[in-house]
Design a protein around this motif. Structure first.
Motif, PDB file in Angstrom:
ATOM      1  N   GLU A  87      -2.033   3.883  -8.991  1.00 29.73           N
ATOM      2  CA  GLU A  87      -0.699   2.977  -9.165  1.00 29.73           C
ATOM      3  C   GLU A  87      -0.191   3.035  -7.898  1.00 29.73           C
ATOM      4  O   GLU A  87      -0.246   4.167  -7.106  1.00 29.73           O
ATOM      5  CB  GLU A  87       0.068   3.745 -10.383  1.00 29.73           C
ATOM      6  CG  GLU A  87       0.248   2.953 -11.517  1.00 29.73           C
ATOM      7  CD  GLU A  87       1.179   3.541 -12.539  1.00 29.73           C
ATOM      8  OE1 GLU A  87       2.168   3.237 -12.308  1.00 29.73           O
ATOM      9  OE2 GLU A  87       0.643   4.267 -13.565  1.00 29.73           O
ATOM     10  N   GLY A  88       0.775   1.984  -7.681  1.00 30.05           N
ATOM     11  CA  GLY A  88       1.479   2.058  -6.362  1.00 30.05           C
ATOM     12  C   GLY A  88       0.771   1.520  -5.074  1.00 30.05           C
ATOM     13  O   GLY A  88       1.379   1.378  -4.306  1.00 30.05           O
ATOM     14  N   PHE A  89      -0.477   1.406  -5.391  1.00 29.19           N
ATOM     15  CA  PHE A  89      -1.247   0.937  -4.003  1.00 29.19           C
ATOM     16  C   PHE A  89      -1.538  -0.485  -4.238  1.00 29.19           C
ATOM     17  O   PHE A  89      -2.480  -0.817  -5.215  1.00 29.19           O
ATOM     18  CB  PHE A  89      -2.522   1.692  -4.026  1.00 29.19           C
ATOM     19  CG  PHE A  89      -3.373   1.342  -2.803  1.00 29.19           C
ATOM     20  CD1 PHE A  89      -2.901   1.575  -1.827  1.00 29.19           C
ATOM     21  CD2 PHE A  89      -4.456   0.818  -3.172  1.00 29.19           C
ATOM     22  CE1 PHE A  89      -3.726   1.415  -0.440  1.00 29.19           C
ATOM     23  CE2 PHE A  89      -5.439   0.301  -1.995  1.00 29.19           C
ATOM     24  CZ  PHE A  89      -4.870   0.634  -0.823  1.00 29.19           C
ATOM     25  N   HIS A  90      -1.025  -1.383  -3.814  1.00 25.83           N
ATOM     26  CA  HIS A  90      -0.802  -2.818  -3.792  1.00 25.83           C
ATOM     27  C   HIS A  90      -1.441  -3.245  -2.350  1.00 25.83           C
ATOM     28  O   HIS A  90      -0.832  -3.116  -1.488  1.00 25.83           O
ATOM     29  CB  HIS A  90       0.346  -3.627  -4.185  1.00 25.83           C
ATOM     30  CG  HIS A  90       0.753  -2.981  -5.395  1.00 25.83           C
ATOM     31  ND1 HIS A  90       0.332  -3.260  -6.750  1.00 25.83           N
ATOM     32  CD2 HIS A  90       2.039  -2.394  -5.805  1.00 25.83           C
ATOM     33  CE1 HIS A  90       1.095  -2.581  -7.676  1.00 25.83           C
ATOM     34  NE2 HIS A  90       1.929  -1.831  -7.092  1.00 25.83           N
ATOM     35  N   LEU A  91      -2.552  -4.375  -2.500  1.00 29.19           N
ATOM     36  CA  LEU A  91      -2.727  -4.954  -1.378  1.00 29.19           C
ATOM     37  C   LEU A  91      -3.081  -6.474  -1.576  1.00 29.19           C
ATOM     38  O   LEU A  91      -3.385  -6.812  -2.867  1.00 29.19           O
ATOM     39  CB  LEU A  91      -4.245  -4.359  -0.683  1.00 29.19           C
ATOM     40  CG  LEU A  91      -4.292  -2.983  -0.106  1.00 29.19           C
ATOM     41  CD1 LEU A  91      -5.529  -2.738   0.409  1.00 29.19           C
ATOM     42  CD2 LEU A  91      -3.293  -3.099   1.195  1.00 29.19           C
ATOM     43  N   PRO A  92      -2.753  -7.185  -0.662  1.00 29.75           N
ATOM     44  CA  PRO A  92      -3.239  -8.642  -0.902  1.00 29.75           C
ATOM     45  C   PRO A  92      -4.517  -8.825  -1.395  1.00 29.75           C
ATOM     46  O   PRO A  92      -5.600  -7.963  -0.730  1.00 29.75           O
ATOM     47  CB  PRO A  92      -2.758  -9.420   0.286  1.00 29.75           C
ATOM     48  CG  PRO A  92      -2.025  -8.388   1.022  1.00 29.75           C
ATOM     49  CD  PRO A  92      -2.293  -7.139   0.771  1.00 29.75           C
ATOM     50  N   SER A  93      -4.921  -9.757  -2.297  1.00 27.91           N
ATOM     51  CA  SER A  93      -6.410  -9.706  -2.761  1.00 27.91           C
ATOM     52  C   SER A  93      -7.367  -9.659  -1.416  1.00 27.91           C
ATOM     53  O   SER A  93      -8.350  -8.912  -1.827  1.00 27.91           O
ATOM     54  CB  SER A  93      -6.439 -10.906  -3.742  1.00 27.91           C
ATOM     55  OG  SER A  93      -6.091 -12.140  -2.967  1.00 27.91           O
ATOM     56  N   ALA A  94      -7.399 -10.467  -0.676  1.00 26.35           N
ATOM     57  CA  ALA A  94      -8.259 -10.408   0.419  1.00 26.35           C
ATOM     58  C   ALA A  94      -8.431  -9.126   1.194  1.00 26.35           C
ATOM     59  O   ALA A  94      -9.576  -8.805   1.276  1.00 26.35           O
ATOM     60  CB  ALA A  94      -7.803 -11.584   1.600  1.00 26.35           C
ATOM     61  N   ALA A  95      -7.422  -8.585   1.489  1.00 25.30           N
ATOM     62  CA  ALA A  95      -7.432  -7.383   2.023  1.00 25.30           C
ATOM     63  C   ALA A  95      -8.110  -6.077   1.217  1.00 25.30           C
ATOM     64  O   ALA A  95      -8.816  -5.263   1.637  1.00 25.30           O
ATOM     65  CB  ALA A  95      -6.242  -6.799   2.383  1.00 25.30           C
TER      66      ALA A  95
END
Ligand code: ATP
Ligand code: MG
Length: 382
Positions: A87-95
């Motif tokens: 949880e709490g790890f968000h990246l833009p989808s491409a990345a």
């Protein structure tokens, strides 16, 4: 197979700690793929090794000494064992996709190499400050179940001329002997373009030494470089990193996700998410995290079960002002800026409540009078 080859390398070089480290890693991998018996046999062997090697039974701990700078005696590498953050790890989808591709490539290095199409395990992360580059390197290490060896570029660039190349050599020797993710963080400090005005000769030597060291590493050794100054990186360095992930300020959907996870269960029921997402355009994940932590702390200290929605917005507004290089030294400055920034959210009454002063004092502040000087959260006057 790659562990077996490394163990062989260690044996041929009479480097027991290298062999031990990789035997430990092999045991870990076997255990994870369900081959417990074999893993146990390896660990049993390691346990019977001289005491200096006992640590290696657990492949995630290392036995090789951490390299240090001879002059300052400081470690040039920090070892950590990041835990996987679901949880709490968000990246833009491409990345995120690119990162998974890298993980899969590293994990299947041997198979790809057998087919002749392995690319070296080198990843370059670049983009503005606070967008999650270091966090991504930590996530990567935990996904690969390897320790993260962060190179301390400040200690590495020794004040002694010529010492830096030696420091680099030690770091890369360490990386070769120790299964780990080598992170060259704040990489720009090391790899600034040749021809930088500051001490050109020394920088040039550093870049050349860096390139030689990267080239000399076996292809499967994972090297991650992170920088927020991509323009300054030498083109020859770029070429060494077949995987590259650009980072940028989070878009609306990513900001929404960040606010949601970072406010946790302190998110107020009355919060206008759209307004928050809209107001935080151009703001990094690091700033959102800071704003949330500050607002949550205020709530906890005030004995409130949830954060105050206007307080969150106030903290955000102040952070944005700072981000744009405008410091707000006094409460008057804050109040004026907040009114100018989001007048509809910061009514006189809301401002009076947040700053614990009267609405009259707020309107005096807005008129630019000094009547409210000396009042504030601590010494309210009415
Ligand atoms: N996309 C994101 N998802 C989750 N957390 C994030 C994200 N971006 C930033 N953060 C948070 O912001 C903080 C700073 O992130 P991090 O240190 O990875 O930034 P960075 O890109 O390495 O910045 P710098 O270039 O200044 O080193 C972290 O604590 C992290 O939790
Ligand atoms: Mg960083």
């Amino acid at each position: 197979m790659s562990e077996v080859l490394k163990i062989l390398d260690g044996a041929l070089k009479a480097n027991a700690s290298m062999a031990g480290n990789y035997a430990g890693l092999l045991a870990d991998k076997l255990e994870r793929s369900g081959e417990r018996e074999d893993a146990l046999r390896i660990r049993d062997r390691l346990a019977r090794a001289p005491s200096a090697m006992a640590f290696a039974q657990d492949g995630s701990r290392m036995t090789t000494a951490v390299p240090t700078d001879t002059e300052s005696r400081l470690d040039t590498v920090d070892i950590s064992y990041p835990a996987l953050q679901a949880e709490g790890f968000h990246l833009p989808s491409a990345a995120a996709k690119r990162l998974q591709e890298f993980v899969a490539t590293v994990a299947n290095y041997d198979r790809l190499a057998a087919a002749g199409i392995a690319s070296v395990s080198r990843l370059l992360l670049y983009g503005p400050p606070g967008t999650g580059k270091t966090m991504t390197a930590r996530q990567l290490a935990s996904e690969l179940a390897l320790p993260l060896a962060t190179v301390r570029c400040d200690t590495l660039i020794s004040s002694l001329l010529g010492q830096t190349s030696r420091n680099l050599r030690r770091v890369f020797d360490f990386a070769e002997q120790t299964p780990s993710v080598l992170l060259l963080d704040e990489f720009d400090a090391l790899a600034s373009a040749r021809g930088n005005e500051r001490d050109v000769g020394e920088l040039q030597r550093i870049v050349i030494a860096l390139l030689q060291n990267i080239d000399a590493l076996p292809g499967h050794t994972v090297v991650v470089a992170a920088t927020n100054f991509a323009q300054g990186i030498d083109p020859a360095v770029w070429r060494r990193f077949p995987f590259q992930i650009p980072f940028s300020m989070p878009d609306a959907s990513l900001r929404r996700a960040l606010w949601k996870t970072m406010l946790r269960n302190f998110a107020p029921a009355s919060l206008h998410w759209d307004e928050l997402v809209h107001s935080s355009e151009g703001v990094s994940g690091a700033i959102i995290e800071q704003v949330c932590n500050d607002a949550i702390r205020t709530a906890i200290l005030a004995g409130q079960p949830e954060a105050d929605p206007t307080e969150i917005l106030r903290r955000l507004g102040i952070a944005i002002s700072l981000m744009n290089g405008h410091h707000l030294p006094s409460i008057e400055d804050e109040v004026r800026w907040l009114r100018q920034w989001r007048s509809e959210a910061f009514s006189l009454r809301e401002l009076a409540r947040l700053y614990e002063v009267s609405t009259r004092q707020i309107s005096n502040m807005l008129r630019g009078q000094n009547a409210a000087k000396g009042t504030g959260k601590k010494n309210r006057s009415g």
